[in-house]
Design an enzyme around this catalytic site. Sequence first.
Site, mmCIF file in Angstrom:
data_model
loop_
_atom_site.group_PDB
_atom_site.id
_atom_site.type_symbol
_atom_site.label_atom_id
_atom_site.label_comp_id
_atom_site.label_asym_id
_atom_site.label_seq_id
_atom_site.Cartn_x
_atom_site.Cartn_y
_atom_site.Cartn_z
ATOM 1 N N GLU A 265 -3.606 3.744 2.173
ATOM 2 C CA GLU A 265 -3.813 3.760 3.489
ATOM 3 C C GLU A 265 -4.147 5.135 3.799
ATOM 4 O O GLU A 265 -3.008 5.717 3.787
ATOM 5 C CB GLU A 265 -2.719 2.975 4.203
ATOM 6 C CG GLU A 265 -2.897 3.226 5.614
ATOM 7 C CD GLU A 265 -1.401 2.876 6.554
ATOM 8 O OE1 GLU A 265 -1.194 3.527 7.292
ATOM 9 O OE2 GLU A 265 -0.729 1.912 6.108
ATOM 10 N N GLU B 128 -3.243 10.989 -10.386
ATOM 11 C CA GLU B 128 -2.910 10.993 -11.839
ATOM 12 C C GLU B 128 -3.997 10.001 -12.313
ATOM 13 O O GLU B 128 -4.218 8.839 -11.785
ATOM 14 C CB GLU B 128 -1.564 10.823 -12.216
ATOM 15 C CG GLU B 128 -1.533 10.630 -13.561
ATOM 16 C CD GLU B 128 -0.114 10.087 -14.330
ATOM 17 O OE1 GLU B 128 0.199 10.301 -15.345
ATOM 18 O OE2 GLU B 128 0.714 9.734 -13.304
ATOM 19 N N HIS C 201 2.701 11.671 -6.656
ATOM 20 C CA HIS C 201 1.224 11.132 -7.037
ATOM 21 C C HIS C 201 1.143 9.879 -6.835
ATOM 22 O O HIS C 201 2.012 8.786 -6.902
ATOM 23 C CB HIS C 201 0.929 11.698 -8.467
ATOM 24 C CG HIS C 201 1.521 11.303 -9.305
ATOM 25 N ND1 HIS C 201 2.889 11.680 -9.925
ATOM 26 C CD2 HIS C 201 1.239 10.167 -10.174
ATOM 27 C CE1 HIS C 201 3.449 10.967 -11.006
ATOM 28 N NE2 HIS C 201 2.206 9.796 -11.110
ATOM 29 N N ARG D 231 -1.264 10.649 5.006
ATOM 30 C CA ARG D 231 -1.778 11.290 5.921
ATOM 31 C C ARG D 231 -2.746 12.110 5.616
ATOM 32 O O ARG D 231 -2.590 12.960 4.931
ATOM 33 C CB ARG D 231 -0.711 12.066 7.052
ATOM 34 C CG ARG D 231 0.362 11.165 7.653
ATOM 35 C CD ARG D 231 1.270 12.013 8.525
ATOM 36 N NE ARG D 231 2.419 10.869 8.723
ATOM 37 C CZ ARG D 231 2.682 10.018 9.547
ATOM 38 N NH1 ARG D 231 1.421 9.602 10.165
ATOM 39 N NH2 ARG D 231 3.760 9.387 9.907
ATOM 40 N N ASN E 17 -4.549 10.941 12.103
ATOM 41 C CA ASN E 17 -4.217 11.182 13.641
ATOM 42 C C ASN E 17 -5.357 11.958 14.141
ATOM 43 O O ASN E 17 -5.784 13.231 13.685
ATOM 44 C CB ASN E 17 -2.858 11.759 13.649
ATOM 45 C CG ASN E 17 -1.950 10.886 13.140
ATOM 46 O OD1 ASN E 17 -1.735 9.519 13.640
ATOM 47 N ND2 ASN E 17 -1.058 11.291 12.189
ATOM 48 N N HIS F 208 0.983 -1.312 0.139
ATOM 49 C CA HIS F 208 -0.032 0.096 0.042
ATOM 50 C C HIS F 208 0.938 1.298 0.010
ATOM 51 O O HIS F 208 2.018 0.963 0.180
ATOM 52 C CB HIS F 208 -0.849 0.065 1.262
ATOM 53 C CG HIS F 208 -0.330 0.031 2.603
ATOM 54 N ND1 HIS F 208 0.001 -1.048 3.033
ATOM 55 C CD2 HIS F 208 0.261 1.076 3.306
ATOM 56 C CE1 HIS F 208 0.623 -0.791 4.345
ATOM 57 N NE2 HIS F 208 0.878 0.546 4.446
#
Length: 139
Positions: free
Chosen positions: A55, A116, A73, A9, A59, A5
């Site tokens: 993923e 993209e 990207h 964030r 937080n 993956h």
Amino acid sequence: MKYLHTMVRVTDLDASLAFYRDALGLELVHRKDYEAGRFTLVYLAAPGDHDAQVELTHNWDPEVYTGGRNFGHIAYAVPDIYAACQRLMDHGVTILRPPRDGRMAFVRSPDQISIELLQDGDALPPAEPWASMGNTGSW
């Protein structure tokens, strides 16, 4: 070795899910809240291709993330670049680099991660409104 993956964030999980899941069309593969660590992980993947996942790491305590452009990207092949861009626009997403060539477009997530989109296979013939649409911002 196997690709698992890409982690991104995110500051607003709801806005990010609206982008990645609802507008971009990725499927939710797994979600887990970690109360002790005060974060949530959400894994998404293209329909029918759960081997390549994104993923989203959220937080719970506010943080300011900078340098989203430095990430580069995430790229996805789509069966119809024009339909994909229209779907994104219908969800309020700005097409930063329209698919004028019937081959490639760029958008950004709510956290400014470049996405993209590439036409799967040969480029589609140029078509309006895309052919005459200019770039917006940077991607």
